[in-house]
Write an enzyme that holds these catalytic residues in place. Structure first.
Site, PDB file in Angstrom:
ATOM      1  N   LYS A 160       0.832  -1.199   0.000  1.00  0.00           N
ATOM      2  CA  LYS A 160       0.000   0.000   0.000  1.00  0.00           C
ATOM      3  C   LYS A 160       0.868   1.251   0.000  1.00  0.00           C
ATOM      4  O   LYS A 160       1.901   1.306   0.665  1.00  0.00           O
ATOM      5  CB  LYS A 160      -0.904  -0.025   1.243  1.00  0.00           C
ATOM      6  CG  LYS A 160      -1.926   1.094   1.331  1.00  0.00           C
ATOM      7  CD  LYS A 160      -2.799   0.888   2.563  1.00  0.00           C
ATOM      8  CE  LYS A 160      -3.855   1.964   2.729  1.00  0.00           C
ATOM      9  NZ  LYS A 160      -4.693   1.716   3.921  1.00  0.00           N
ATOM     10  N   SER A 236      -9.246   2.019   2.822  1.00  0.00           N
ATOM     11  CA  SER A 236      -8.273   2.791   2.074  1.00  0.00           C
ATOM     12  C   SER A 236      -7.246   1.937   1.344  1.00  0.00           C
ATOM     13  O   SER A 236      -6.440   2.458   0.575  1.00  0.00           O
ATOM     14  CB  SER A 236      -7.544   3.754   3.024  1.00  0.00           C
ATOM     15  OG  SER A 236      -6.862   3.052   4.052  1.00  0.00           O
ATOM     16  N   SER A 260     -10.145  -0.484   6.675  1.00  0.00           N
ATOM     17  CA  SER A 260      -9.384  -0.242   5.454  1.00  0.00           C
ATOM     18  C   SER A 260      -8.673  -1.453   4.875  1.00  0.00           C
ATOM     19  O   SER A 260      -8.185  -1.399   3.749  1.00  0.00           O
ATOM     20  CB  SER A 260      -8.361   0.878   5.689  1.00  0.00           C
ATOM     21  OG  SER A 260      -9.015   2.118   5.818  1.00  0.00           O
TER      22      SER A 260
END
Length: 578
Positions: A160, A236, A260
């Site tokens: 990420k 996210s 997330s």
């Protein structure tokens, strides 16, 4: 909401604002500047992708083509297709047994990554050549010594964007951080991955501010779901969700402070795991609210099998993460628990059918009914979970997210003049017109948080009076969100995921019901809404809107009982397959 540059072997001087983060402009910036930064970042990404032209699709599909999940595999050979459909555990075994090389495995996933980017906009930083160089080193090592360097030898792993990877930019969805935040060291999780033999090759998209369950920012744009591009892959960690769902990565690393990891896993048809705080390494992340620990996020995996979640966790603790990061608890991984050796033969589960705020959409209710039937048939017990203060819990956690009234988010946007994307605007609206809390007020909020956690513990313990096992329920089964993967910019209720962050309970998301077939949900069910919020969420319900969306559920366990959660997941999946 994350440690900005904290990492292994850090001194107090390391815990400053990262070098390269610009000072807010003293005068309003030229609005053109932020768009120029975005254009530069996107041109840079495209320049790298253009080197792999033969891997790109012959024709980029029009927006009318919603499902691209098979299209992204069209450039693969049959051997490469076989590779990308393996889970991480099988890949590491195949490399160890020399059925595949690390290089050919990485090439297969890179090919899909290029196509996935062209169709879903899921990646940010690309370093295929660095990954290929490492893969060659690993192949040579195995050929020379006959030994793997570690449990992840040759495994491609995606990261990420806001997790530090040495030498790579860490824009984190902010224009003002783009090109200014090249990491000088790896995050602890990345450091361990490298030691274990993982091959890093790409970073994936996250939303502006990170505080959003969809993935959209002004640096790279919106990420879409490969199964239905009118829908979100979640956030996210949405870039991870889209990339892994497209078979562009076998395992990815995400973060979770309100859902997330779990929401992208659910909306992308994957497995995702949120441990309790301090069980997995978390240092070395870039994000707003450095030093805020009233509510803390965690690092965890997204993958294509339950056993891959265990592989990730076992690897992190095999390398004694508590010696690399002071905040990690010294609790070695308990493999025998995951294997079910300590589980009672008959488990007791509770199902949260409705949190009292927003009733889940029909596909999720039907899937919970199916799970209940399977568990009962397997001899386990299933009772109803009585919801506890879900609306109050959301009202509380959003205060912890925005202790400063959202000021740091606004200031960071103001540095470049970039506008807030819709997801950011929605979140910041929760603190509209409210000043930052004072220090004594934050103390009171912490006391209220702890009081809620104490009531929740007692609530769980009280289920002993409703079970026949002589103990409280072992786990809770519930949706991850009230809907399947949602149309863009429509996320309005986090309560099925953020509730467990407030309680700091571990949760695993797992694929359960395949992908939605609209013909199975006719006529269209409606509810009498209890609030404007529930009406807004249920106004979205139309089976055609969610066509092709994956159907996943969530399993919650006791705090710091990560191994038991994964063991219970094995039990649930066994029952579902029977």
């Amino acid at each position: 909401m994350t440690d900005k540059l904290s990492s292994n072997n850090a001194s107090f001087n390391d815990y400053k604002r990262p070098v390269g983060i610009p000072t807010p402009p003293s005068t309003p910036p030229d609005l053109v500047q932020w768009t120029q930064v975005a254009e530069f970042k996107q041109r840079t990404r495209e320049k790298i992708l253009s080197k792999y032209q033969s891997w790109r699709l012959d024709e980029i599909p029009s927006d009318a083509v919603l499902d691209v999940s098979q299209l992204v595999l069209s450039k693969l050979t049959e051997r490469e297709r076989a590779i990308v459909h393996l889970d991480a555990t099988a890949i590491t075994a195949a490399i160890r047994e020399r059925r595949y090389t690390a290089v050919e495995v990485l090439v297969a996933f890179c090919k899909v990554t290029v196509a996935a980017q062209d169709t879903t906009n899921c990646i940010t930083e690309i370093f295929f050549e660095e990954g290929l160089a490492r893969a060659r080193e690993l192949d040579e090592h195995l050929q020379r010594t006959g030994e793997v360097v570690g449990p992840l030898h040759g495994l491609p792993v995606s990261i990420k964007d806001h997790i530090l990877v040495k030498g790579q930019d860490t824009s984190t969805g902010y224009i003002t951080w783009a090109n200014e935040t090249v990491a000088e060291k790896d995050a602890v999780v990345v450091d361990i991955l490298r030691k274990a033999g993982a091959v890093l090759y790409v970073k994936t998209a996250n939303p502006q501010t990170l505080l959003c369950l969809e993935t959209n920012n002004n640096v790279f744009g919106r990420t879409v779901n490969p199964f239905n591009r009118n829908l979100s892959p979640g956030g996210s960690s949405g870039g991870e969700g889209a990339l892994i769902a497209a078979h562009g990565s076998p395992m990815g690393v995400g973060t979770d402070i309100g859902g997330s990891i779990r929401v992208p896993a659910a909306w992308s048809g994957l497995y995702g795991f949120k441990p309790s705080v301090a069980r997995m390494p978390h240092a070395g992340l870039l994000g707003s609210h450095d030093g805020m620990d009233n509510i803390v996020g965690v690092v965890g995996p997204l993958a294509t099998s339950a056993r891959d979640l265990e592989l990730f966790c076992r690897t992190m603790l095999q390398y004694e993460a508590w010696l690399l990061e002071h905040a990690v608890l010294e609790i070695p991984w308990r493999a025998e628990v995951v294997e079910g050796k300590t589980l009672p033969k008959r488990l007791s589960f509770a199902i949260l059918w409705d949190d009292g705020v927003v009733k889940p959409h029909p596909p999720l209710v039907r899937e919970m009914q199916r799970v209940k039937k399977a568990l009962l048939a397997a001899g386990h017990e299933v009772i109803d979970w009585q919801p506890l203060e879900h609306k109050e819990a959301w009202d509380h956690i959003v205060k912890l997210y925005l202790l400063d009234g959202g000021q740091e988010y606004r200031d960071t946007l103001k540095m470049s003049g970039e506008p807030a994307v819709p997801g950011t605007e929605w979140m910041l609206s929760h603190a509209a017109g409210r000043p930052a809390y004072t220090v004594p007020e934050t103390w009171k909020l912490n006391l209220e948080r702890e009081g809620f956690r104490a009531r929740a513990l007692a609530h769980w313990n009280s289920t002993v009076s409703r079970t026949s096992t002589g103990r409280p329920v072992d786990g809770i089964i519930c949706p991850t969100a009230a809907t399947l993967a949602i149309p863009h910019d429509q996320t309005r209720w986090w309560g099925y995921s953020s509730h467990w962050n407030l309680l700091d309970l571990p949760g695993v998301v797992f694929p359960s019901g395949g992908r939605l077939n609209p013909t199975e949900f006719q006529p269209i069910e409606r509810v009498q809404p209890r609030s404007a919020l529930e009406k807004e969420v249920w106004d979205l319900w139309n089976p055609e809107t969610f066509k092709g969306a994956p159907i996943n559920l969530q399993l919650i366990g006791r705090r710091h009982n990560e191994e038991k959660v994964l063991a219970m997941l094995n039990v649930v999946e066994k029952a579902m397959k029977a």
